[in-house]
Scaffold this motif. Structure first.
Motif, PDB file in Angstrom:
ATOM      1  N   ALA A 108       0.832  -1.210   0.000  1.00 36.59           N
ATOM      2  CA  ALA A 108       0.000   0.000   0.000  1.00 36.59           C
ATOM      3  C   ALA A 108       0.864   1.257   0.000  1.00 36.59           C
ATOM      4  N   SER A 109       1.916   1.264   0.796  1.00 30.92           N
ATOM      5  CA  SER A 109       2.822   2.424   0.845  1.00 30.92           C
ATOM      6  C   SER A 109       3.435   2.709  -0.514  1.00 30.92           C
ATOM      7  N   THR A 110       3.880   1.667  -1.189  1.00 23.18           N
ATOM      8  CA  THR A 110       4.504   1.890  -2.490  1.00 23.18           C
ATOM      9  C   THR A 110       3.474   2.294  -3.544  1.00 23.18           C
TER      10      THR A 110
ATOM     11  N   ALA B 108      -3.978   4.859  -5.437  1.00 25.97           N
ATOM     12  CA  ALA B 108      -4.188   5.263  -4.043  1.00 25.97           C
ATOM     13  C   ALA B 108      -5.464   4.628  -3.496  1.00 25.97           C
ATOM     14  N   GLU B 109      -6.480   4.516  -4.319  1.00 23.18           N
ATOM     15  CA  GLU B 109      -7.723   3.883  -3.883  1.00 23.18           C
ATOM     16  C   GLU B 109      -7.502   2.399  -3.597  1.00 23.18           C
ATOM     17  N   LEU B 110      -6.701   1.745  -4.409  1.00 20.78           N
ATOM     18  CA  LEU B 110      -6.358   0.346  -4.161  1.00 20.78           C
ATOM     19  C   LEU B 110      -5.608   0.218  -2.835  1.00 20.78           C
ATOM     20  N   ALA B 111      -4.687   1.129  -2.595  1.00 22.20           N
ATOM     21  CA  ALA B 111      -3.946   1.138  -1.324  1.00 22.20           C
ATOM     22  C   ALA B 111      -4.902   1.359  -0.151  1.00 22.20           C
ATOM     23  N   ARG B 112      -5.856   2.266  -0.325  1.00 25.10           N
ATOM     24  CA  ARG B 112      -6.821   2.534   0.745  1.00 25.10           C
ATOM     25  C   ARG B 112      -7.659   1.300   1.061  1.00 25.10           C
ATOM     26  N   LEU B 113      -8.141   0.623   0.017  1.00 20.06           N
ATOM     27  CA  LEU B 113      -8.925  -0.594   0.230  1.00 20.06           C
ATOM     28  C   LEU B 113      -8.121  -1.635   1.001  1.00 20.06           C
TER      29      LEU B 113
ATOM     30  N   ALA C 179       5.338  -1.167   9.601  1.00 18.37           N
ATOM     31  CA  ALA C 179       4.850  -1.016   8.229  1.00 18.37           C
ATOM     32  C   ALA C 179       3.403  -0.532   8.212  1.00 18.37           C
ATOM     33  N   VAL C 180       2.578  -1.067   9.101  1.00 19.11           N
ATOM     34  CA  VAL C 180       1.173  -0.666   9.148  1.00 19.11           C
ATOM     35  C   VAL C 180       1.048   0.786   9.609  1.00 19.11           C
ATOM     36  N   ALA C 181       1.771   1.155  10.668  1.00 18.03           N
ATOM     37  CA  ALA C 181       1.713   2.533  11.154  1.00 18.03           C
ATOM     38  C   ALA C 181       2.173   3.509  10.068  1.00 18.03           C
ATOM     39  N   ASP C 182       3.242   3.172   9.381  1.00 20.20           N
ATOM     40  CA  ASP C 182       3.766   4.031   8.317  1.00 20.20           C
ATOM     41  C   ASP C 182       2.761   4.166   7.175  1.00 20.20           C
ATOM     42  N   ALA C 183       2.161   3.044   6.772  1.00 23.41           N
ATOM     43  CA  ALA C 183       1.189   3.087   5.679  1.00 23.41           C
ATOM     44  C   ALA C 183      -0.050   3.892   6.065  1.00 23.41           C
TER      45      ALA C 183
END
Length: 168
Positions: free
Chosen positions: A93-95, A109-114, A146-150
């Motif tokens: 998601a971050s990348t 970005a929408e894919l990352a959000r999902l 990784a989760v906090a960063d994303a």
């Protein structure tokens, strides 16, 4: 024994495609700035091979089938391990958020959000601990980070402070 020694020395090619490795490669390609074609291929592969529309997140990996990678033309792709990992999805998601910003592609970005909604809803405990997988054991420190960063990156992208609170 010779194969085991060769594998330990990394002289044998390993074909398994891990989601976290693809995320790291994409991050390097994005930072290099001149590798748009490689970025596009990596993003396309992630979406075609690892995206699980049924859960809104990325599967963990595609199997290492040497024969498949040596075929021309290639037949059916090797099987995908459908396991969804919190940290790996956060890295992907971050990348994707980075690619969305670099290429002005809000769909990424929408894919990352999902993906991050799935992680939040299924792998984030009430006390803030991140599970490795939905219903699984507590995640490792790299999952937490990784989760906090994303989550923080998503907050920056969409301007929703709730993601910052989730990152905390």
């Amino acid at each position: 024994r010779a194969i085991a020694q060769a594998t330990q020395r990394y002289t044998e090619v390993h074909y398994e495609k891990l989601g976290e490795d693809q995320a790291r490669l994409l991050r390097v390609y994005l930072r290099a700035g001149r590798k748009r074609a490689a970025c596009e291929r990596t993003v396309g592969w992630l979406i075609r091979r690892l995206w699980r529309a049924d859960v809104g997140a990325f599967a963990g990996s595609m199997d290492a089938d040497e024969g498949y990678y040596h075929q021309r033309p290639r037949g059916d792709a090797p099987p995908v391990d459908a396991s969804v990992y919190a940290g790996w999805n956060a890295q992907i998601a971050s990348t994707l958020l980075g690619a969305a910003a670099a290429w002005d592609r809000p769909a990424l970005a929408e894919l990352a959000r999902l993906c991050l909604v799935h992680v939040r809803d299924t792998m984030l405990r009430a006390d803030g601990a991140v599970l490795r997988t939905a219903g699984g054991v507590a995640g490792l420190l790299d999952d937490q980070a990784a989760v906090a960063d994303a989550f923080a990156q998503l907050a920056q992208w969409c301007g929703e402070e709730t993601w910052l609170h989730e990152a905390e």
